[in-house]
Design a protein around this motif. Sequence first.
Motif, mmCIF file in Angstrom:
data_model
loop_
_atom_site.group_PDB
_atom_site.id
_atom_site.type_symbol
_atom_site.label_atom_id
_atom_site.label_comp_id
_atom_site.label_asym_id
_atom_site.label_seq_id
_atom_site.Cartn_x
_atom_site.Cartn_y
_atom_site.Cartn_z
ATOM 1 N N UNK A 94 0.839 -1.195 0.000
ATOM 2 C CA UNK A 94 0.000 0.000 0.000
ATOM 3 C C UNK A 94 0.877 1.250 0.000
ATOM 4 N N UNK A 95 0.288 2.374 -0.400
ATOM 5 C CA UNK A 95 1.026 3.632 -0.465
ATOM 6 C C UNK A 95 1.144 4.271 0.913
ATOM 7 N N UNK A 96 1.934 5.335 0.984
ATOM 8 C CA UNK A 96 2.058 6.086 2.231
ATOM 9 C C UNK A 96 0.698 6.621 2.666
ATOM 10 N N UNK A 97 -0.058 7.166 1.718
ATOM 11 C CA UNK A 97 -1.382 7.706 2.026
ATOM 12 C C UNK A 97 -2.296 6.606 2.564
ATOM 13 N N UNK A 98 -2.291 5.467 1.910
ATOM 14 C CA UNK A 98 -3.158 4.362 2.342
ATOM 15 C C UNK A 98 -2.771 3.866 3.731
ATOM 16 N N UNK A 114 -5.333 15.892 7.549
ATOM 17 C CA UNK A 114 -4.315 15.482 8.512
ATOM 18 C C UNK A 114 -3.217 14.676 7.819
ATOM 19 N N UNK A 115 -3.628 13.789 6.909
ATOM 20 C CA UNK A 115 -2.657 12.975 6.174
ATOM 21 C C UNK A 115 -1.775 13.853 5.307
ATOM 22 N N UNK A 116 -2.380 14.781 4.601
ATOM 23 C CA UNK A 116 -1.614 15.694 3.751
ATOM 24 C C UNK A 116 -0.602 16.485 4.569
ATOM 25 N N UNK A 117 -1.031 16.994 5.705
ATOM 26 C CA UNK A 117 -0.138 17.793 6.552
ATOM 27 C C UNK A 117 1.023 16.955 7.095
ATOM 28 N N UNK A 124 7.375 13.966 2.637
ATOM 29 C CA UNK A 124 6.937 12.811 1.859
ATOM 30 C C UNK A 124 5.810 13.153 0.876
ATOM 31 N N UNK A 125 5.533 14.411 0.702
ATOM 32 C CA UNK A 125 4.396 14.788 -0.146
ATOM 33 C C UNK A 125 4.609 14.444 -1.616
ATOM 34 N N UNK A 126 5.840 14.088 -2.010
ATOM 35 C CA UNK A 126 6.087 13.737 -3.412
ATOM 36 C C UNK A 126 5.998 12.246 -3.709
ATOM 37 N N UNK A 127 5.765 11.411 -2.685
ATOM 38 C CA UNK A 127 5.761 9.958 -2.912
ATOM 39 C C UNK A 127 4.465 9.306 -2.429
ATOM 40 N N UNK A 128 3.390 10.051 -2.513
ATOM 41 C CA UNK A 128 2.144 9.615 -1.890
ATOM 42 C C UNK A 128 1.582 8.327 -2.462
ATOM 43 N N UNK A 144 7.261 6.543 9.225
ATOM 44 C CA UNK A 144 6.984 6.154 10.615
ATOM 45 C C UNK A 144 6.717 7.385 11.469
ATOM 46 N N UNK A 145 7.483 8.445 11.244
ATOM 47 C CA UNK A 145 7.262 9.688 11.986
ATOM 48 C C UNK A 145 5.929 10.310 11.588
ATOM 49 N N UNK A 146 5.624 10.288 10.271
ATOM 50 C CA UNK A 146 4.338 10.819 9.809
ATOM 51 C C UNK A 146 3.181 10.079 10.464
ATOM 52 N N UNK A 147 3.296 8.770 10.570
ATOM 53 C CA UNK A 147 2.239 7.968 11.201
ATOM 54 C C UNK A 147 2.115 8.301 12.693
ATOM 55 N N UNK A 148 3.239 8.593 13.334
ATOM 56 C CA UNK A 148 3.207 8.916 14.763
ATOM 57 C C UNK A 148 2.528 10.250 15.037
ATOM 58 N N UNK A 149 2.620 11.191 14.082
ATOM 59 C CA UNK A 149 2.094 12.541 14.332
ATOM 60 C C UNK A 149 0.755 12.806 13.663
ATOM 61 N N UNK A 150 0.292 11.928 12.759
ATOM 62 C CA UNK A 150 -0.837 12.253 11.898
ATOM 63 C C UNK A 150 -2.117 12.510 12.679
#
Length: 243
Positions: A94-98, A114-117, A124-128, A144-150
């Motif tokens: 799955x993708x980062x967004x998924x 929230x995901x976009x932010x 990571x906004x270029x590899x969604x 992993x950091x994005x998932x921790x803060x989302x």
Amino acid sequence: MESEFIVRTNHLYKDFKGTNIINDCNMNVRRGSIYCLVGKNGAGKTTIFKILLGLTSVTKGEAIVFDNKSQVGNLDILHRTGSILENPIFYENSSAVQNLKIHLAYRGIADDKKIENALIETGLDGITEQPVSSLSIGMRQRLAIARAIVHEPELLILDEPINGLDALGIKMIRKLFRKLSKQGTSIILSSHLLSEVELVADYVAFLNNGTIVEEVETKNMISNRLEDYFMKNILKEQSYEYS
């Protein structure tokens, strides 16, 4: 009335299969601060994080998180905290967004903004749309950091969050942590990069054999004291390659 401290441990002990892992550990994390645990591999950092998250039990003493005792299965702590422990696991095809959508769905949240932010904040906004399996080690760590803060947690507990990041990534994440701290997020992390710890942490706790031997405020430390103290009092004369 809320306590000054978002996390405290009082005479904390943890034994595992007859081996003492955490030994009379006392830590005090102020709300809105960045607090870093520094210690050798095997010093007990990850075990402390698991206790704080309610993922493992204590043998003796107590851990207080959000003014309540941490215990196994404490869903309130997990709901209000973002974390990275050991090797982050993703849905590889799955993708980062998924992956972030699935994470939010577990929490009953549906918010694409929230995901976009989170992806923008971690670069990571270029590899969604790429599958996670195609990402580099550094990109996976950013995810992993994005998932921790989302989900915009009150508390972050991050085990070696800058592992695998290049110099640009480390600088970006350092700025992110400082930004989140100023916004009121409390952050507990561990790191082997002492030079980076001095730049990002408000407080440093030296952990040795499961015991916090000293907590210091970084603004009061003289130049090079952090590394000197660690080398003299934590590593001592043991053969240990440090970077």
